[in-house]
Write a protein that holds these residues in place. Structure first.
Motif, mmCIF file in Angstrom:
data_model
loop_
_atom_site.group_PDB
_atom_site.id
_atom_site.type_symbol
_atom_site.label_atom_id
_atom_site.label_comp_id
_atom_site.label_asym_id
_atom_site.label_seq_id
_atom_site.Cartn_x
_atom_site.Cartn_y
_atom_site.Cartn_z
ATOM 1 N N ALA A 283 30.998 29.512 30.812
ATOM 2 C CA ALA A 283 30.581 30.919 30.778
ATOM 3 C C ALA A 283 31.154 31.694 31.957
ATOM 4 O O ALA A 283 31.598 32.840 31.807
ATOM 5 C CB ALA A 283 29.063 31.013 30.761
ATOM 6 N N VAL A 284 31.137 31.087 33.142
ATOM 7 C CA VAL A 284 31.696 31.756 34.325
ATOM 8 C C VAL A 284 33.194 31.962 34.149
ATOM 9 O O VAL A 284 33.729 33.047 34.419
ATOM 10 C CB VAL A 284 31.406 30.939 35.601
ATOM 11 N N TYR A 285 33.887 30.921 33.695
ATOM 12 C CA TYR A 285 35.333 31.018 33.522
ATOM 13 C C TYR A 285 35.699 32.072 32.482
ATOM 14 O O TYR A 285 36.606 32.887 32.687
ATOM 15 C CB TYR A 285 35.902 29.659 33.115
ATOM 16 N N ALA A 286 35.000 32.069 31.355
ATOM 17 C CA ALA A 286 35.271 33.059 30.309
ATOM 18 C C ALA A 286 35.056 34.471 30.829
ATOM 19 O O ALA A 286 35.816 35.398 30.501
ATOM 20 C CB ALA A 286 34.376 32.800 29.096
ATOM 21 N N THR A 287 34.047 34.660 31.657
ATOM 22 C CA THR A 287 33.792 35.969 32.235
ATOM 23 C C THR A 287 34.913 36.385 33.170
ATOM 24 O O THR A 287 35.366 37.540 33.140
ATOM 25 C CB THR A 287 32.447 35.959 32.990
ATOM 26 N N ASP A 288 35.379 35.459 33.993
ATOM 27 C CA ASP A 288 36.488 35.771 34.903
ATOM 28 C C ASP A 288 37.750 36.141 34.128
ATOM 29 O O ASP A 288 38.444 37.110 34.460
ATOM 30 C CB ASP A 288 36.775 34.578 35.809
ATOM 31 N N VAL A 289 38.062 35.374 33.102
ATOM 32 C CA VAL A 289 39.245 35.656 32.282
ATOM 33 C C VAL A 289 39.095 37.002 31.583
ATOM 34 O O VAL A 289 40.038 37.803 31.533
ATOM 35 C CB VAL A 289 39.474 34.532 31.251
ATOM 36 N N ALA A 290 37.924 37.254 31.042
ATOM 37 C CA ALA A 290 37.686 38.512 30.336
ATOM 38 C C ALA A 290 37.877 39.707 31.261
ATOM 39 O O ALA A 290 38.479 40.716 30.885
ATOM 40 C CB ALA A 290 36.273 38.521 29.748
ATOM 41 N N ARG A 291 37.374 39.603 32.464
ATOM 42 C CA ARG A 291 37.516 40.700 33.429
ATOM 43 C C ARG A 291 38.989 40.943 33.764
ATOM 44 O O ARG A 291 39.444 42.091 33.842
ATOM 45 C CB ARG A 291 36.721 40.379 34.684
ATOM 46 N N GLU A 292 39.759 39.876 33.935
ATOM 47 C CA GLU A 292 41.184 40.019 34.218
ATOM 48 C C GLU A 292 41.922 40.644 33.035
ATOM 49 O O GLU A 292 42.807 41.498 33.218
ATOM 50 C CB GLU A 292 41.773 38.654 34.557
ATOM 51 N N CYS A 293 41.582 40.227 31.825
ATOM 52 C CA CYS A 293 42.214 40.810 30.631
ATOM 53 C C CYS A 293 41.888 42.298 30.522
ATOM 54 O O CYS A 293 42.758 43.117 30.194
ATOM 55 C CB CYS A 293 41.725 40.087 29.374
ATOM 56 N N THR B 206 58.145 43.720 30.017
ATOM 57 C CA THR B 206 57.047 43.393 30.920
ATOM 58 C C THR B 206 55.705 43.495 30.195
ATOM 59 O O THR B 206 54.799 42.676 30.430
ATOM 60 C CB THR B 206 57.046 44.325 32.138
ATOM 61 N N PHE B 207 55.571 44.487 29.322
ATOM 62 C CA PHE B 207 54.342 44.600 28.540
ATOM 63 C C PHE B 207 54.220 43.435 27.568
ATOM 64 O O PHE B 207 53.138 42.851 27.407
ATOM 65 C CB PHE B 207 54.309 45.924 27.772
ATOM 66 N N GLN B 208 55.308 43.088 26.928
ATOM 67 C CA GLN B 208 55.291 42.003 25.952
ATOM 68 C C GLN B 208 54.864 40.690 26.603
ATOM 69 O O GLN B 208 54.034 39.950 26.073
ATOM 70 C CB GLN B 208 56.680 41.857 25.331
ATOM 71 N N ARG B 209 55.452 40.425 27.763
ATOM 72 C CA ARG B 209 55.127 39.187 28.456
ATOM 73 C C ARG B 209 53.656 39.182 28.889
ATOM 74 O O ARG B 209 52.943 38.175 28.722
ATOM 75 C CB ARG B 209 56.031 39.033 29.671
ATOM 76 N N SER B 210 53.180 40.294 29.428
ATOM 77 C CA SER B 210 51.802 40.363 29.898
ATOM 78 C C SER B 210 50.810 40.297 28.737
ATOM 79 O O SER B 210 49.741 39.680 28.863
ATOM 80 C CB SER B 210 51.578 41.645 30.706
ATOM 81 N N LEU B 211 51.151 40.915 27.623
ATOM 82 C CA LEU B 211 50.280 40.831 26.451
ATOM 83 C C LEU B 211 50.151 39.381 26.000
ATOM 84 O O LEU B 211 49.045 38.895 25.726
ATOM 85 C CB LEU B 211 50.831 41.695 25.310
ATOM 86 N N ALA B 212 51.282 38.685 25.916
ATOM 87 C CA ALA B 212 51.237 37.278 25.503
ATOM 88 C C ALA B 212 50.385 36.450 26.448
ATOM 89 O O ALA B 212 49.567 35.620 26.017
ATOM 90 C CB ALA B 212 52.660 36.718 25.444
#
Length: 398
Positions: A331-341, A283-289
């Motif tokens: 910029a908005v999308y990158a911020t959303d992705v960054a927050r989720e990561c 599960t960690f491997q999949r989520s990391l990828a």
């Protein structure tokens, strides 16, 4: 070929200047948080290695960098420490704008007379009113979150000019909005910077009351007519530069957490894992990828959107509303992705991530503080989509 090589070396050197500060920034991160502004050794090194002026036009001690170089440098700074990166996207664009757009007399007073040794911070939102008087403005206003002002010699402040009590208009529906550049001694600071994250950014509240600002120390907020500099960024304006900074900052902080959880995984064991390391869990491997791939895709989107618009402007094309929307959405999308990561990395790291003063804990606080900024809010995405859809012809604030 010689010219191309020289430009390449200059572009690489700006990112390298930031990279060379890794050990110092790590060592000083806690002290910056303690004093709520970047520590003196960090600021001194930014001056010593040329990072503080790197985004300026060459005549103001800078390198006229490309968007790709600015993005990679800011990403590197934020990867090292959120406060260091945030100050980079505050101080460097502020001095870039002033050096690019101030009238000659203002440029000479602020930059030339100080040997280009000028740190600048502040708030560009038009929270002040400038009464038009002979030779300039009588400025009154209060500004919150003046990022990078803790160590700045000059303070930027956005304002609305009032001519005989009336706003001035550039064109139908577009008001004239200005930015004043003031010596620190003319500004009253009221602190206000007691926050969850980005503690080391010196983002203090400040105000002025009926301070005279000469017209030559002001410029239009949405100016795209630089008086100095050779990079297309000057002809694209402060909004794209600011958007690039926010995108790079969020990606940098998220990358630090993804890197740290990947490194931790080999030695992290939870009580429920019965002898299996975090790295061995599917599960960690999949989520990391998934999260690393999402981060890489967001970074490429940002580089593509900004580089595409930059290339068009460099060829002499107009910066269209659609191009500006593309950059803001990226910029908005990158911020959303960054927050989720960042959220995933924090959860995956378990109790390691909650240790007070750790890089993990600091980055988590920083990402959820920095992503509250209005510049990368839902409204920006909506405004941009309306341009794409043809609902409006333009949104002047993009």
């Amino acid at each position: 070929m010689a010219v191309t090589g020289q430009l390449t070396q200059t572009r690489e050197s700006v990112v390298q200047r930031a990279r060379d500060m890794r050990d110092l920034v790590r060592a000083e991160a806690a002290e910056s948080e303690r004093q709520r502004s970047l520590s003196t050794p960090i600021v001194d090194e930014m001056w010593s290695n040329g990072l503080m002026t790197a985004c300026n036009p060459a005549i103001a001690g800078g390198a006229d960098p490309s968007f790709a170089e600015m993005i990679e440098a800011w990403l590197e700074m934020a990867w090292q420490d959120g406060s260091f990166g945030w100050t980079g996207i505050a101080n460097l664009p502020s001095s870039f704008a002033a050096a690019s757009y101030l009238p000659d007399e203002g440029f000479a007073e602020v930059f030339t007379d100080n040997g280009n040794h000028v740190t600048m911070g502040g708030q560009f939102a038009p929270n002040g009113q400038g009464v038009v008087v002979d030779g300039g403005y009588r400025l009154t206003g209060a500004w919150n979150f003046g990022s990078g002002t803790g160590h700045a010699q000059y303070i930027a402040a956005g304002f609305i000019p009032l001519d005989n009590g009336e706003m001035r208009w550039i064109s139908e529906g577009i008001p004239e909005l200005m930015v004043a550049i003031m010596p620190r001694a003319e500004v009253t600071f009221t602190d206000g910077w007691h926050v969850q994250g980005l503690k080391g950014t010196g983002s203090f509240d400040y105000n002025v009351a009926d301070v005279f600002v000469p017209a030559y120390r002001t410029f239009r907020l949405f100016s795209r007519e630089p008086l100095r500099g050779t990079s297309p960024a000057g002809r694209m304006g402060m909004m794209p530069v600011t958007a690039a900074g926010h995108a790079a900052w969020a990606l940098g902080v998220a990358k630090s957490m993804l890197d740290d959880v990947e490194e931790l995984a080999a030695t992290k064991y939870r009580m429920s894992d019965v002898g299996d390391s975090l790295a061995s869990r599917p599960t960690f491997q999949r989520s990391l990828a998934h999260h690393v791939a999402a981060w890489r895709a967001a970074r490429l989107l940002v580089l593509d959107a900004f580089s595409t618009a930059e290339a068009a402007v460099a060829e002499g094309d107009e910066l269209t509303p659609a191009m500006r929307a593309d950059m803001r959405v990226a910029a908005v999308y990158a911020t959303d992705v960054a927050r989720e990561c960042a959220q995933w990395a924090h959860l995956a790291a378990g109790t390691t991530a909650i240790r007070e003063g750790s890089r993990f804990e600091r980055a988590f606080r920083d990402i959820f503080t920095g992503t509250q900024h209005a510049f990368i809010s839902e409204k920006v995405a909506i405004d941009s989509a309306q341009v794409w859809l043809g609902i409006v012809e333009d949104q002047f604030a993009l």
